[in-house]
Design an enzyme around this catalytic site. Structure first.
Site, PDB file in Angstrom:
ATOM      1  N   GLY A 177       0.675  -1.213   0.216  1.00  0.00           N
ATOM      2  CA  GLY A 177      -0.060   0.064   0.018  1.00  0.00           C
ATOM      3  C   GLY A 177       0.618   1.304  -0.008  1.00  0.00           C
ATOM      4  O   GLY A 177       1.593   1.313  -0.916  1.00  0.00           O
TER       5      GLY A 177
ATOM      6  N   CYS B 111     -14.151   7.062   8.802  1.00  0.00           N
ATOM      7  CA  CYS B 111     -15.119   8.034   9.335  1.00  0.00           C
ATOM      8  C   CYS B 111     -15.879   8.223   7.999  1.00  0.00           C
ATOM      9  O   CYS B 111     -16.751   9.233   7.649  1.00  0.00           O
ATOM     10  CB  CYS B 111     -14.494   9.443   9.493  1.00  0.00           C
ATOM     11  SG  CYS B 111     -13.922   9.562  11.258  1.00  0.00           S
TER      12      CYS B 111
END
Length: 621
Positions: free
Chosen positions: A228, A280
């Site tokens: 990543g 979130c």
């Protein structure tokens, strides 16, 4: 035809420069890195489909990846990483500015000369037995005045194929670079050289990891991880840490923000940039589908993670998504939470560390309510729901990912590749707070908006009964990604606002949101997801000078009657639960803001301390 060789310490490494590469500085740099790392060969990536297919086939043979069932998931693959290499490594991430104070107290710093000596030792011979891939890439549409070019040298084919999805990668970038174009040099190695005849492992990596940024020379060096953001150096390393320092020096912004477009039934279009810390709902918000009661409204996706914003000739801020793909967290992505993301994942996807079904497809927690009866988990072991219940073991790693082309997203905006960017009407900042912070607040002005963003945070632990969770401050959602002193970053935002206002521009409005307030029973009090459109519409009304609201110590919040409720049964009493503000809680909150400011006090802008004092005065007591 190719040209140029370099003699390494032990043998000659053919550089094999294609004739179309004209950049002498780039060629010399590749030669120097090849001499240091001693790969078996050097391959210049052209970004073609044939190259991608060839590398994917080789990784399937190497057992790095599994080809998924073409009938279920065409041209898609599953990669399983080493269990020790599954996420960004913040404690091994360094900002090596010339002066320690320029990195600031929120970044790890090592003197550049000391770090270069360490890296030279680690990278010497690090690519033996491997191929060095030259990966030219553009962050942003090629030719855009907001875009910038990078070149990553990596010994990982997994990096190459992911960079082809995540960026504009290949020969066209080298053509745009020409003979003397500027680029950000990025060097990456998994840190596992192979001896002659040694069998490789499916996921090579090294327990020793370094993710290093040199802001002044705009360099990135990454060692030991294939995963990543540690290895795809165009993403957080370039697009945020290095780009934020470029923005500081050149008068623009590189932000951890989604960008979306909203078109009203009357055809009026708005553009919003929004920053949320991890977990979130950023990708969900970027791909929001308007709920019942919003017929005729359309939300479109420009970007889901990173925004670069530069002032235009008219003084407004124009934003591009510098990426070309989505590198999203898989768990929690399902038909209920984000149908647009699921549709994006139908084909041409690289999945990493999710589970494999018996019929050759993928699964992760949250994809369906009921898991399949039998799976192969992210570590390659048999998994059943019973095993999950008994051991707590997840089928997919919590940070498992998908890499997918942005062009496949059903909600993609027509302007997502507009080289001039889109004009931003508002900024939204939000965290995960079970108490204290109301559903939405509009800042009174730019300075108070910067204060809101500077003090935002999310709860990191489950709250005990009657207690607030531990709040991790994450200013602007940039804490792990700001490439320089956080106080200087606040000053840069304040100065840019002053500059735009002086030029006569209408500054974007700034909002703070919190979708995560909980009721007395500990349940989320706001339905979230598509229903967030109701809050978004109020913001648009405010932008147009129509929306009403009530003023309080921190700004303006809508009354119940100021939101559009058609299609949702949500009572005034329920609304009060998500918008109420407790003065005692806010006095405690401001004391926590003071702790953050103490940590950053050496260079903290006076305007933020003055804003805090004004809010305390309004709050009283």
């Amino acid at each position: 035809m190719t040209r140029s060789n370099v003699v390494a310490a032990t043998r000659t490494v053919p550089i094999d420069v294609p004739e179309y590469v004209k950049h002498r500085g780039l060629i010399d740099w590749v030669a120097r890195i090849a001499e240091l790392t001693e790969p078996d060969r050097v391959v210049w990536c052209d970004g073609s489909q044939q190259e991608y297919d060839r590398l994917c086939d080789a990784m399937v043979e190497q057992r790095t990846m599994v080809r998924l069932n073409p009938a279920k998931r065409p041209n898609s693959f599953l990669a399983l990483s080493d269990p020790s290499d599954v996420a960004r490594v913040e404690d091994r991430t360094f900002i090596c500015s010339e002066h320690r104070d320029d990195a600031g107290p929120t970044n790890h710093w090592v003197a550049p000369a000391e770090m270069r000596a360490t890296l030279n030792g680690l990278f010497r011979g690090a690519m033996r037995g491997r191929t060095l891939y030259v990966v030219p890439f553009s962050m942003g549409p090629l030719g855009s005045p907001i875009a910038h070019i990078g070149v990553e040298l990596s010994d990982s084919p997994y990096v190459v194929v992911n960079m082809r999805i995540m960026t504009r990668m290949g020969r066209a970038v080298l053509d745009a670079l020409g003979e003397r174009g500027e680029y950000v040099p990025c060097v990456h190695s998994v840190g596992r050289p192979l001896a002659a005849g040694e069998q490789d492992v499916p996921w090579p990596c090294n327990p020793t990891k370094y993710i290093v940024h040199f802001p002044e020379s705009r360099e990135i060096w990454s060692f030991g991880s294939g995963y990543g953001g540690n290895a795809l150096l165009g993403k957080k390393c370039f697009a945020l840490r290095i780009a934020s320092t470029m923005g500081r020096d050149e008068g623009w912004l590189a932000e951890h923000m989604l960008i979306l477009g909203v078109t009203s039934p009357e055809g009026r279009k708005y553009h919003i940039a929004a920053a949320f810390p991890s977990a979130c709902g950023k990708t969900n918000f970027a791909m929001l589908i308007p709920p019942k009661g919003f017929e005729g409204w359309r939300v479109t996706t420009i970007g889901d993670d990173i925004a670069w914003l530069k002032p235009g000739r008219d003084g407004r801020l124009y934003a591009i998504n510098p990426e070309a793909g989505y590198f999203g967290v898989a768990p929690g992505t399902g038909e209920k939470t984000n149908p647009n993301a699921l549709a994006t994942l139908r084909e041409n996807v690289i999945f990493t560390n999710v589970a494999l079904t018996e019929d050759g497809d993928v699964w992760w927690e949250g994809l369906t309510d009921t898991p399949p009866a039998r799976l192969t988990d992210w570590q390659g072991n048999a998994w059943t729901p019973e095993i999950g219940r008994e051991t707590g073991r997840k089928a997919a790693h919590p940070n498992s990912r998908f890499t997918a082309p942005a062009s496949q997203c059903p909600s993609i905006d027509d302007d997502w590749e507009n080289p001039g960017g889109v004009p931003i009407d508002a900024f939204i900042f939000g965290g995960r707070r079970s108490t204290t912070v109301p559903l939405v607040t509009e800042a009174r002005d730019w300075i108070e908006g910067v204060y809101m963003a500077a003090t935002m945070g999310s709860e990191t632990t489950a709250a005990a009964a009657g207690q607030q969770g531990i709040v991790r401050r994450d200013p602007f959602a940039m804490l792990p990604f700001c490439g320089y002193n956080m106080s200087d970053y606040f000053s840069h935002w304040l100065a840019l606002g002053e500059k735009l206002a002086a030029a006569g521009a209408t500054l974007p409005k700034i909002y703070c949101v919190n979708w995560f307030r909980k009721d007395a029973d500990g349940r989320f009090a706001w339905p979230g997801f598509g229903e967030n459109m109701r809050v978004l519409k109020w913001m648009l009304d405010r932008i147009d000078g129509r929306g009403e609201g009530v003023e309080h110590a921190f700004g303006v919040t809508p009354r119940y009657e100021d939101l559009h409720w058609a299609g949702l049964a949500f009572s005034p009493a329920q609304y009060a639960q998500v918008t109420s503000m407790n003065p005692d809680e806010w006095r405690a909150e401001l004391a926590l803001h003071a702790e953050l400011f103490d940590k950053l006090s050496a260079r903290l802008p006076d305007a933020l301390a003055e804003t805090k004092a004004r809010i305390e005065k309004r709050l009283g007591g």
